[in-house]
Design a protein around this motif. Structure first.
Motif, PDB file in Angstrom:
ATOM      1  N   ILE A  20      78.897 129.862  94.074  1.00 25.77           N
ATOM      2  CA  ILE A  20      78.490 129.110  92.720  1.00 25.77           C
ATOM      3  C   ILE A  20      79.198 130.636  91.415  1.00 25.77           C
ATOM      4  CG2 ILE A  20      76.281 129.815  91.094  1.00 25.77           C
ATOM      5  CD1 ILE A  20      74.366 128.592  92.639  1.00 25.77           C
ATOM      6  N   GLY A  24      81.163 130.869  87.778  1.00 28.77           N
ATOM      7  CA  GLY A  24      80.836 131.302  86.735  1.00 28.77           C
ATOM      8  C   GLY A  24      81.596 131.857  86.323  1.00 28.77           C
ATOM      9  N   LEU A  25      82.047 133.347  87.010  1.00 28.31           N
ATOM     10  CA  LEU A  25      83.002 133.826  87.188  1.00 28.31           C
ATOM     11  C   LEU A  25      85.080 133.299  86.478  1.00 28.31           C
ATOM     12  CD1 LEU A  25      83.092 136.651  86.971  1.00 28.31           C
ATOM     13  CD2 LEU A  25      84.263 136.398  89.076  1.00 28.31           C
ATOM     14  N   LEU A  27      84.311 130.358  84.649  1.00 24.62           N
ATOM     15  CA  LEU A  27      83.829 129.069  83.790  1.00 24.62           C
ATOM     16  C   LEU A  27      84.109 130.612  82.852  1.00 24.62           C
ATOM     17  CD1 LEU A  27      82.713 126.774  82.347  1.00 24.62           C
ATOM     18  CD2 LEU A  27      80.478 127.986  83.041  1.00 24.62           C
ATOM     19  N   LEU A  28      83.946 131.923  82.260  1.00 20.32           N
ATOM     20  CA  LEU A  28      83.900 132.375  81.898  1.00 20.32           C
ATOM     21  C   LEU A  28      85.630 133.622  81.413  1.00 20.32           C
ATOM     22  CD1 LEU A  28      82.148 134.166  80.181  1.00 20.32           C
ATOM     23  CD2 LEU A  28      81.204 135.806  81.855  1.00 20.32           C
ATOM     24  N   ARG A  36      89.407 126.224  83.343  1.00 25.45           N
ATOM     25  CA  ARG A  36      86.808 126.705  83.396  1.00 25.45           C
ATOM     26  C   ARG A  36      86.992 124.673  83.836  1.00 25.45           C
ATOM     27  NH1 ARG A  36      87.867 127.969  77.346  1.00 25.45           N
ATOM     28  NH2 ARG A  36      88.794 130.160  77.264  1.00 25.45           N
ATOM     29  N   MET A  37      87.324 124.252  83.847  1.00 26.19           N
ATOM     30  CA  MET A  37      87.105 122.715  83.905  1.00 26.19           C
ATOM     31  C   MET A  37      87.329 122.422  85.468  1.00 26.19           C
ATOM     32  SD  MET A  37      87.280 119.757  82.601  1.00 26.19           S
ATOM     33  CE  MET A  37      89.100 118.831  83.916  1.00 26.19           C
ATOM     34  N   ALA A  40      85.103 125.193  87.609  1.00 26.58           N
ATOM     35  CA  ALA A  40      83.361 124.662  87.593  1.00 26.58           C
ATOM     36  C   ALA A  40      83.323 123.519  88.362  1.00 26.58           C
ATOM     37  CB  ALA A  40      82.793 124.421  86.341  1.00 26.58           C
ATOM     38  N   GLU A  44      81.010 123.134  92.218  1.00 23.76           N
ATOM     39  CA  GLU A  44      80.061 122.631  92.056  1.00 23.76           C
ATOM     40  C   GLU A  44      79.474 122.437  93.181  1.00 23.76           C
ATOM     41  OE1 GLU A  44      77.672 122.246  87.308  1.00 23.76           O
ATOM     42  OE2 GLU A  44      79.511 120.464  87.554  1.00 23.76           O
ATOM     43  N   SER A  83      82.932 115.212  85.257  1.00 23.48           N
ATOM     44  CA  SER A  83      83.918 116.010  85.106  1.00 23.48           C
ATOM     45  C   SER A  83      84.961 114.864  84.667  1.00 23.48           C
ATOM     46  CB  SER A  83      84.440 116.501  86.561  1.00 23.48           C
ATOM     47  OG  SER A  83      83.309 118.461  87.185  1.00 23.48           O
TER      48      SER A  83
END
Lengths: 108, 99
Positions: A20, A24-25, A27-28, A36-37, A40, A44, A83
């Protein structure tokens, strides 16, 4: 027996937390919408499965296990669907992916 | 272990919120909100076990349903609406590349 179950459940929870966090890292920090997609969307499903598996091991037999199974099944179906819909929507919205500069390709 | 998992989920939710506020395009924001919703489901489930009240799982199940429906709904709205969504961002990227 109880100790073994607790250890396995703790390992599942820890691995899920790590996945997780890496998601998140990504995504940021990643530079582009599509990357990014990717970060994530990939982490997920497995992270959710691992954390819910750890909770299932803690729960034992009963109605709680059935509810956890329902949540897991639902997330396993809906997360890839969301997604896919997101990528399709971005593509139809003509969002351009970030590509490498031509100079970079020549120097390689 | 449950406390560590709760803390990790909370940190990731903060990261998703930062991405939702920063996100240059509307799709970044939708992605961040989707991630936030999934992590909320996990957080409710883990906190239910942490406090010894697994009845919270019903709320988690309902939240998963609502999250999926809302994301699909917002995406259907923005799918064929490219003037609104990505145009400005693409133009900015083009001008940056030229300069």
């Amino acid at each position: 027996m109880d100790t073994v179950v607790n250890i396995v459940s703790g390992a599942c929870l820890l691995l899920g937390s790590f996945l997780i966090f890496s998601g998140g890292l990504g995504l940021l920090r990643f530079p582009d919408f599509y990357t990014r997609m990717h970060a994530a969307g990939i982490t997920e499903t497995l992270a959710t499965g691992l954390i819910l598996l750890g909770l299932m091991l803690l729960a034992g037999w009963g109605i709680v296990l059935a509810k956890l199974m329902m949540i897991l099944l639902f997330i396993l179906i809906t997360s890839p669907t969301a997604s896919h819909a997101l990528a399709k929507s971005a593509q139809h919205g003509k969002l351009a992916p970030q590509l490498a500069e031509p100079e970079d390709q020549r120097s390689r | 272990m449950l406390i560590a998992t709760t803390l990790a989920i909370l940190v990731v939710m903060i990261m998703a919120l930062v991405r939702a506020f920063l996100g240059p395009t509307i799709y970044d924001r939708i992605l961040a909100v989707n991630t936030f919703g999934t992590k909320t489901v996990l957080l409710i489930a883990v906190i239910g076990f942490l406090f010894g009240r697994p009845d919270f799982l019903d709320i988690a199940l309902v939240y998963a349903l609502i999250n999926f429906i809302s994301v699909i709904g917002v995406l259907r709205y923005f799918e064929y609406n490219d003037e609104v969504a990505a145009h400005e961002y693409n133009e900015k990227a083009e001008t940056q590349k030229e300069s």
